[in-house]
Design a protein around this motif. Structure first.
Motif, mmCIF file in Angstrom:
data_model
loop_
_atom_site.group_PDB
_atom_site.id
_atom_site.type_symbol
_atom_site.label_atom_id
_atom_site.label_comp_id
_atom_site.label_asym_id
_atom_site.label_seq_id
_atom_site.Cartn_x
_atom_site.Cartn_y
_atom_site.Cartn_z
ATOM 1 N N ASP A 186 -3.491 -0.627 -9.796
ATOM 2 C CA ASP A 186 -4.434 0.720 -9.705
ATOM 3 C C ASP A 186 -4.687 1.156 -8.264
ATOM 4 O O ASP A 186 -5.055 2.396 -7.605
ATOM 5 N N HIS A 187 -3.428 0.948 -7.334
ATOM 6 C CA HIS A 187 -3.387 1.816 -5.576
ATOM 7 C C HIS A 187 -2.176 2.076 -5.791
ATOM 8 O O HIS A 187 -1.297 0.821 -5.497
ATOM 9 N N GLY A 188 -1.386 2.790 -4.244
ATOM 10 C CA GLY A 188 -0.557 2.237 -3.492
ATOM 11 C C GLY A 188 -0.100 4.211 -3.101
ATOM 12 O O GLY A 188 -0.047 4.718 -4.094
ATOM 13 N N THR A 189 0.763 4.218 -2.505
ATOM 14 C CA THR A 189 1.313 5.769 -2.487
ATOM 15 C C THR A 189 3.086 5.152 -2.040
ATOM 16 O O THR A 189 2.854 4.195 -1.559
ATOM 17 N N ILE A 190 3.809 6.213 -2.440
ATOM 18 C CA ILE A 190 5.509 6.469 -2.789
ATOM 19 C C ILE A 190 5.709 7.294 -2.015
ATOM 20 O O ILE A 190 5.173 8.332 -2.541
ATOM 21 N N VAL A 191 5.961 7.765 -0.679
ATOM 22 C CA VAL A 191 6.660 9.050 -0.256
ATOM 23 C C VAL A 191 8.198 9.211 -0.346
ATOM 24 O O VAL A 191 9.085 8.565 -0.130
ATOM 25 N N GLN A 192 8.563 9.890 -1.208
ATOM 26 C CA GLN A 192 9.921 10.033 -1.171
ATOM 27 C C GLN A 192 10.502 11.086 0.014
ATOM 28 O O GLN A 192 10.301 11.845 0.290
ATOM 29 N N VAL A 193 11.614 10.600 0.586
ATOM 30 C CA VAL A 193 11.706 11.317 1.947
ATOM 31 C C VAL A 193 12.896 12.123 1.487
ATOM 32 O O VAL A 193 13.656 11.541 1.089
ATOM 33 N N GLY A 194 12.698 13.659 0.776
ATOM 34 C CA GLY A 194 13.853 15.109 0.830
ATOM 35 C C GLY A 194 14.131 15.081 2.008
ATOM 36 O O GLY A 194 14.589 14.703 2.954
ATOM 37 N N SER A 195 14.754 16.984 1.605
ATOM 38 C CA SER A 195 14.933 17.847 2.733
ATOM 39 C C SER A 195 15.790 18.519 1.912
ATOM 40 O O SER A 195 15.081 19.064 0.599
ATOM 41 N N ALA A 196 14.987 19.113 2.613
ATOM 42 C CA ALA A 196 15.821 21.219 2.687
ATOM 43 C C ALA A 196 16.676 21.341 1.274
ATOM 44 O O ALA A 196 16.927 21.766 -0.198
ATOM 45 N N ASP A 219 0.466 -1.681 -0.063
ATOM 46 C CA ASP A 219 0.103 -0.078 0.083
ATOM 47 C C ASP A 219 0.864 1.083 -0.105
ATOM 48 O O ASP A 219 0.688 2.140 -0.286
ATOM 49 N N VAL A 220 1.778 1.184 0.930
ATOM 50 C CA VAL A 220 2.525 2.246 0.896
ATOM 51 C C VAL A 220 3.813 2.308 0.763
ATOM 52 O O VAL A 220 4.477 1.024 1.301
ATOM 53 N N TRP A 221 5.020 2.122 -0.297
ATOM 54 C CA TRP A 221 6.236 1.904 -0.321
ATOM 55 C C TRP A 221 7.325 4.142 -0.054
ATOM 56 O O TRP A 221 7.407 4.421 -0.158
ATOM 57 N N VAL A 222 7.871 3.850 1.461
ATOM 58 C CA VAL A 222 8.713 5.111 1.824
ATOM 59 C C VAL A 222 10.344 4.879 1.365
ATOM 60 O O VAL A 222 11.115 4.476 2.325
ATOM 61 N N ASN A 223 10.986 5.476 0.611
ATOM 62 C CA ASN A 223 11.627 5.613 -0.841
ATOM 63 C C ASN A 223 12.458 6.816 1.188
ATOM 64 O O ASN A 223 12.718 7.530 0.857
ATOM 65 N N ASN A 224 13.702 5.805 2.435
ATOM 66 C CA ASN A 224 14.095 6.346 2.990
ATOM 67 C C ASN A 224 15.870 6.091 3.148
ATOM 68 O O ASN A 224 16.450 7.369 3.306
ATOM 69 N N ALA A 225 16.174 5.708 2.499
ATOM 70 C CA ALA A 225 17.470 5.148 3.040
ATOM 71 C C ALA A 225 18.693 6.446 1.881
ATOM 72 O O ALA A 225 18.524 6.842 1.488
ATOM 73 N N PHE A 226 19.942 6.140 2.769
ATOM 74 C CA PHE A 226 20.756 7.224 2.292
ATOM 75 C C PHE A 226 21.656 7.107 2.158
ATOM 76 O O PHE A 226 22.021 6.488 3.651
ATOM 77 N N ALA A 227 23.086 7.824 2.167
ATOM 78 C CA ALA A 227 24.450 7.685 2.503
ATOM 79 C C ALA A 227 25.221 8.519 2.333
ATOM 80 O O ALA A 227 24.653 10.131 1.629
ATOM 81 N N GLY A 228 25.971 9.358 2.913
ATOM 82 C CA GLY A 228 27.038 10.567 2.855
ATOM 83 C C GLY A 228 28.106 10.452 3.151
ATOM 84 O O GLY A 228 27.999 9.699 3.713
ATOM 85 N N THR A 241 -3.538 7.386 -13.364
ATOM 86 C CA THR A 241 -3.942 5.776 -12.233
ATOM 87 C C THR A 241 -3.725 6.806 -10.767
ATOM 88 O O THR A 241 -3.732 7.799 -10.386
ATOM 89 N N ARG A 242 -4.682 5.526 -10.123
ATOM 90 C CA ARG A 242 -4.233 6.362 -8.969
ATOM 91 C C ARG A 242 -3.357 5.834 -7.757
ATOM 92 O O ARG A 242 -3.693 6.280 -6.699
ATOM 93 N N VAL A 243 -2.224 5.744 -8.732
ATOM 94 C CA VAL A 243 -1.329 5.379 -7.755
ATOM 95 C C VAL A 243 -0.875 6.922 -7.227
ATOM 96 O O VAL A 243 -0.720 8.455 -8.798
#
Length: 345
Positions: free
Chosen positions: A140-150, A92-101, A185-187
């Motif tokens: 035809d369903h789902g939400t993707i949240v990209q975790v960004g930054s200023a 239902d929901v996918w959160v892209n949060n992983a990062f490296a720096g 789409t409803r995605v």
């Protein structure tokens, strides 16, 4: 409990994927979803952190699925998504949060290090989004949240690889959003732009600074970010959410006077990103910070004493519709009152 009621409850419990879930913002976000009773798939490399996060998810009231994965490996991410779909029945929901720096001047970052940051932070988001869409679009369903930054809009010194990757995520997400709207789409996809957050990354990130790496103040607790991400997942028609006064101020200043901001950051941002003391960790760029016999870092970093537990911008961002409706009602009511006074006069 009847079978029908059990099935209805299971449908309300979302199937959520959080990348980078072993620590920091990802860890806090997984717990925030779990507090709603959601089923949460925890994706990251660090096995100690994943195991501890899974325990906390279950205690918070959610169902946990641990999937060790390096998000820079596209095939591994596809396999992880399939594991989640097999276990939960859907995504239902996918959160892209992983990062490296890497905390260093650009000329002190090797090409391999720059490539690795880009692969994890940017391509990890691309691969996660692709894997999510493979399951969401047919339903035809789902939400993707990209975790960004200023820093997705405003680059700062000493974080060129991370800033470049977050800028790339921003551009990629805008393009994807247009395509999804075109297809009807409803995605949905949305992005949450974060401020400086009190996470363990400042102790495990690869650093070549003379001092100990730290976030630029003001600093917010990871739960502030987590609340915004959970809200965005439930309200994805908003294209973007800003969290923290510093995020709003930075984005506005960059839009109005980017040249002045260049000079300000050149003067202040080097000292603002480090403090006295030595950087202890070897860095987690190439291997998990907790290691094969390490420890669990958790969600919080070492800045609890100065970190803010809430954000007025977070509340305003979440309640923009309500505020707008209230202002409209006030204006209409005020206009009616003035009209009535004129008639009486």
């Amino acid at each position: 409990m009847t079978r029908a009621l059990s099935g209805a409850l299971a449908r309300r419990r979302r199937a959520v994927v959080v990348t980078g879930a072993s620590g920091g913002v990802g860890r806090a976000t997984a717990l925030a979803f779990a507090a709603r009773g959601d089923r949460v798939a925890l994706l990251a490399r660090g096995r100690e952190g994943l195991a501890a996060a899974a325990d906390e998810v279950r205690i918070a009231g959610g169902e946990a699925l641990v999937v060790p994965v390096d998000v820079a490996d596209a095939n591994a991410v596809e396999d992880a998504a399939q594991q989640v779909a097999d276990a939960f029945g859907r995504i239902d929901v996918w959160v892209n949060n992983a990062f490296a720096g890497v905390f260093a001047s650009f000329t002190d970052i090797t090409p391999d290090e720059f490539r690795r940051v880009t692969e994890v932070t940017y391509l990890g988001c691309v691969f996660g989004t692709r894997a999510a869409l493979r399951h969401m679009l047919p339903a035809d369903h789902g939400t993707i949240v990209q975790v960004g930054s200023a820093l997705a809009y405003r680059g700062i010194p000493l974080q060129s690889a991370y800033c470049g990757a977050k800028h790339a995520v921003q551009g990629f997400n805008e393009s994807l959003r247009c395509e999804l709207l075109h297809e009807g789409t409803r995605v949905r996809t949305t992005m949450v732009q974060l401020p400086a957050v009190n996470t363990p990354q400042f102790d495990w990130v690869l650093s070549r600074l003379p001092g100990r790496a730290r976030p630029v103040a003001p600093v917010y607790q990871p739960e502030v970010a987590a609340r915004a991400i959970v809200h965005a997942a439930g309200h994805p028609r908003r294209r973007e959410y800003w969290v923290g006064a510093s995020t709003a101020a930075t984005l506005i200043a960059n839009a109005v006077a980017p040249g002045l901001l260049d000079r300000y950051l050149a003067r202040t941002a080097f000292d603002a990103q480090q403090e006295s003391g030595e950087h202890a960790a070897a860095g987690n760029l190439w291997s998990p910070a907790d290691g094969p016999h390490g420890h669990d870092y958790g969600a919080h970093g070492r800045f609890d004493a100065e970190s803010l537990p809430g954000s007025s911008e977070e509340w305003l961002s979440r309640n923009r519709g309500r505020i707008g409706a209230g202002l409209l009602v006030g204006l209409v009511g005020g206009g009616a009152a003035v009209s009535g006074l004129r008639r009486r006069g």
